[in-house]
Design an enzyme around this catalytic site. Structure first.
Site, short mmCIF file in Angstrom:
data_model
loop_
_atom_site.label_atom_id
_atom_site.label_comp_id
_atom_site.label_asym_id
_atom_site.label_seq_id
_atom_site.Cartn_x
_atom_site.Cartn_y
_atom_site.Cartn_z
N ALA A 74 0.70 -1.28 0.01
CA ALA A 74 0.16 0.03 -0.02
C ALA A 74 0.88 1.26 0.03
O ALA A 74 0.60 2.22 -0.53
CB ALA A 74 -0.91 0.05 1.10
N THR A 75 2.09 1.21 0.44
CA THR A 75 2.93 2.17 0.60
C THR A 75 3.20 2.63 -0.79
O THR A 75 3.20 3.89 -1.10
CB THR A 75 4.28 1.95 1.46
OG1 THR A 75 3.70 1.90 2.73
CG2 THR A 75 5.03 3.30 1.54
N ASN A 154 -6.40 3.44 10.38
CA ASN A 154 -5.78 2.33 10.97
C ASN A 154 -5.66 2.37 12.42
O ASN A 154 -5.67 1.45 13.22
CB ASN A 154 -4.27 2.26 10.45
CG ASN A 154 -3.64 3.85 10.32
OD1 ASN A 154 -4.08 4.41 9.75
ND2 ASN A 154 -2.36 3.52 11.01
N GLN A 182 -7.39 -0.39 5.27
CA GLN A 182 -7.72 -1.02 6.39
C GLN A 182 -9.24 -1.44 6.15
O GLN A 182 -9.81 -2.06 7.12
CB GLN A 182 -7.69 -0.34 7.65
CG GLN A 182 -6.25 0.35 8.07
CD GLN A 182 -5.67 -0.98 8.84
OE1 GLN A 182 -6.31 -1.90 9.10
NE2 GLN A 182 -4.21 -0.91 9.04
N HIS A 204 -1.13 -7.97 3.10
CA HIS A 204 -0.74 -8.53 4.25
C HIS A 204 -1.65 -7.96 5.52
O HIS A 204 -1.44 -8.34 6.53
CB HIS A 204 0.79 -8.17 4.70
CG HIS A 204 0.96 -6.62 4.89
ND1 HIS A 204 1.10 -6.59 6.34
CD2 HIS A 204 1.48 -5.75 4.31
CE1 HIS A 204 1.35 -5.09 6.41
NE2 HIS A 204 1.63 -4.70 5.10
N THR A 243 9.64 -7.09 -12.51
CA THR A 243 8.93 -8.59 -12.47
C THR A 243 8.01 -8.68 -11.25
O THR A 243 8.23 -8.33 -10.10
CB THR A 243 9.95 -9.49 -12.36
OG1 THR A 243 11.04 -9.08 -13.25
CG2 THR A 243 9.57 -10.86 -12.04
N CYS A 330 3.92 2.37 13.07
CA CYS A 330 5.19 3.14 12.61
C CYS A 330 5.68 4.11 13.71
O CYS A 330 6.92 4.50 13.30
CB CYS A 330 4.52 3.74 11.23
SG CYS A 330 3.44 2.72 10.36
C1 LIG Z 1 -0.55 -0.92 6.66
C2 LIG Z 1 -1.03 0.60 5.91
C3 LIG Z 1 -0.23 0.88 5.04
C4 LIG Z 1 1.17 0.34 4.52
O1 LIG Z 1 0.92 -0.70 3.66
P1 LIG Z 1 2.25 -1.53 3.24
O2 LIG Z 1 1.62 -2.78 2.49
O3 LIG Z 1 2.75 -2.01 4.51
O4 LIG Z 1 3.10 -0.73 2.60
C5 LIG Z 1 -0.61 2.18 4.33
N1 LIG Z 1 -1.83 2.58 4.61
C6 LIG Z 1 -2.55 2.18 5.73
C7 LIG Z 1 -3.73 2.96 6.26
C8 LIG Z 1 -2.10 0.96 6.32
O5 LIG Z 1 -2.73 0.62 7.42
#
Ligand SMILES: *Cc1c(COP(=O)(O)O)cnc(C)c1O
Length: 406
Positions: A74-75, A154, A182, A204, A243, A330
């Protein structure tokens, strides 16, 4: 030696569902192909598997599979959506609106966009964590190209009024981006139904493997494009080179399929457990406060402040047994109070005394009973040692006390 360990930190990451792992294993061994290899069956099979995963994920959110761009998480999807849209549309305008309570993956990306010459408005939220739609409207200018609002928070689990925001964006011709990490897989999420054009999420946090995520990019009315942030082989319709993580995508796909089938059942069960956790703590302890809207909230999350108890210290009392988080994962390495709770207008004291509980598919009622007991003991212990608590119990008005030595 077995110490009972209970995982109540599912918003940081979820365990992988064993049914997900089973689907992934062959793609490490028998089918090692690169999905971009067109000249042999290993490549074709890998491509087929990616295609199937893409379809499972698209189905979960009511999208077309051509609207799914795979990323590392997600990042990366947040970065691609925000920077990519800013670069693609900055001729139209340079202004972005987001919320103070967004994840760092959005906030820090917006800070970077400011350095790139953009203007960003970070809106405050109300005490319940929700955005005020009138304030959102008032922040729009003729330079606004994008509004970014997370689907569910989150730290608090608070769910924003997505449809109402989508309607405002449609009316004004502004792109609507959402970090839905989330929410996807836990509650029904359909970007088209609410007018979201760009949406980030990750495997994840929904019982899939780490290191794979996706950006939803709306294909029609409007046809949205983002400028690639990685240059290379032109994979993923030119929007994300590299990839593909074939086993990861297979697992992500399976996780999406399971979520689609089981989310209602999971949510119903977990909300009962969450409520039991909350009421157990509130019955056993005084001065316990729930942070954020209880009405507009994810079913498996609760964020609770135990007044006059320091959250980090409280966690030490049961760290070996119960995994929870104070602040977000974080930022909890630092002792700063959660910026999300501060944005809700909590004072330092309540923000410092907060704990986030996030339940998941593999939690049981026994886990919750164990947690209530451990928390009750921990809070009672900490308060017994606290001069502040003693003053509070003696009826001293703590707000009126003049503390010396700053
Ligand atoms: C965990 C989270 C992310 C980051 O996701 P990653 O797949 O670990 O990079 C971004 N936004 C929210 C709201 C999250 O809870």
């Amino acid at each position: 030696m077995s110490v009972r360990q209970i995982y109540l930190d599912n918003n940081s990451t979820t365990p992988v569902d064993p049914r997900v792992v089973d689907t992934m294993v062959p793609y490490f061994y028998e089918i090692p192909g690169n999905a971009a290899s067109r000249s042999h069956p290993f490549g074709w099979q890998a491509e087929e598997a990616v295609d199937y995963g893409r379809e499972q994920i698209a189905n979960l959110i009511g999208a077309d599979k051509r609207e799914i761009i795979f990323t590392s998480g997600a990042t990366e999807a947040d970065n691609l959506a925000l920077k990519g849209a800013f670069e693609m549309y900055r001729r139209k305008g340079d202004h972005i609106i987001t919320l103070e309570t967004e994840h760092k993956a959005v906030l820090d990306t917006c800070k970077k966009i400011e350095k790139m010459g953009g203007n960003v408005t970070y809106l405050k939220v109300e005490r319940n964590g929700l955005v005020d739609l009138n304030k959102l409207r008032a922040a729009i200018t003729d330079k606004t190209i994008l509004i970014s609002v997370m689907w569910a928070n989150n730290e608090t689990g608070v769910i924003q009024p997505m449809k109402e925001i989508g309607d405002i964006c449609a009316e004004k011709g502004i792109l609507f981006m959402s970090d839905a990490t989330q929410a996807v897989g836990k509650i029904p999420v359909n970007p088209k139904e609410v007018g979201v054009h760009l949406m980030a999420f990750t495997s994840h946090k929904m019982y899939g493997p780490k290191g794979v995520g996706a950006l939803y990019v709306n294909r029609k009315n409007p046809r949205v494009k983002v400028t690639a942030q990685l240059d290379g082989g032109g994979h993923e319709r030119g929007m994300r080179s590299g990839t593909l993580n074939v086993p990861g995508i297979v697992g992500f796909g399976k996780a999406a399929e399971l979520a689609q089938k089981e989310m209602h059942e999971d949510a119903a069960r977990l909300s009962v457990l969450r409520d039991k956790l909350q009421s157990g703590l509130m019955n056993n302890l005084e001065e316990v406060y729930i942070n954020g809207s209880e009405e507009h909230r994810m079913p498996h999350v609760t964020n609770i402040s135990f007044k006059h108890v320091e959250g980090e210290g409280l966690m030490m009392t049961f760290n070996q047994n119960i995994a929870v988080s104070s602040g977000s994962a974080c930022t909890s390495a630092s002792l700063e109070p959660s910026y999300v709770l501060m944005a809700l207008g909590l004072g330092d004291d309540l923000a410092h005394s907060s704990i986030r509980f996030s339940l998941g598919r593999f939690n049981t009622e026994e886990d919750v009973d164990f947690a209530v007991e451990a928390l009750t003991k921990g809070v009672t212990h900490m308060r017994d040692l606290s001069p502040i608590w003693e003053m509070y119990k003696e009826g001293v008005d703590l707000d009126a006390v003049e503390w010396s030595a700053h």
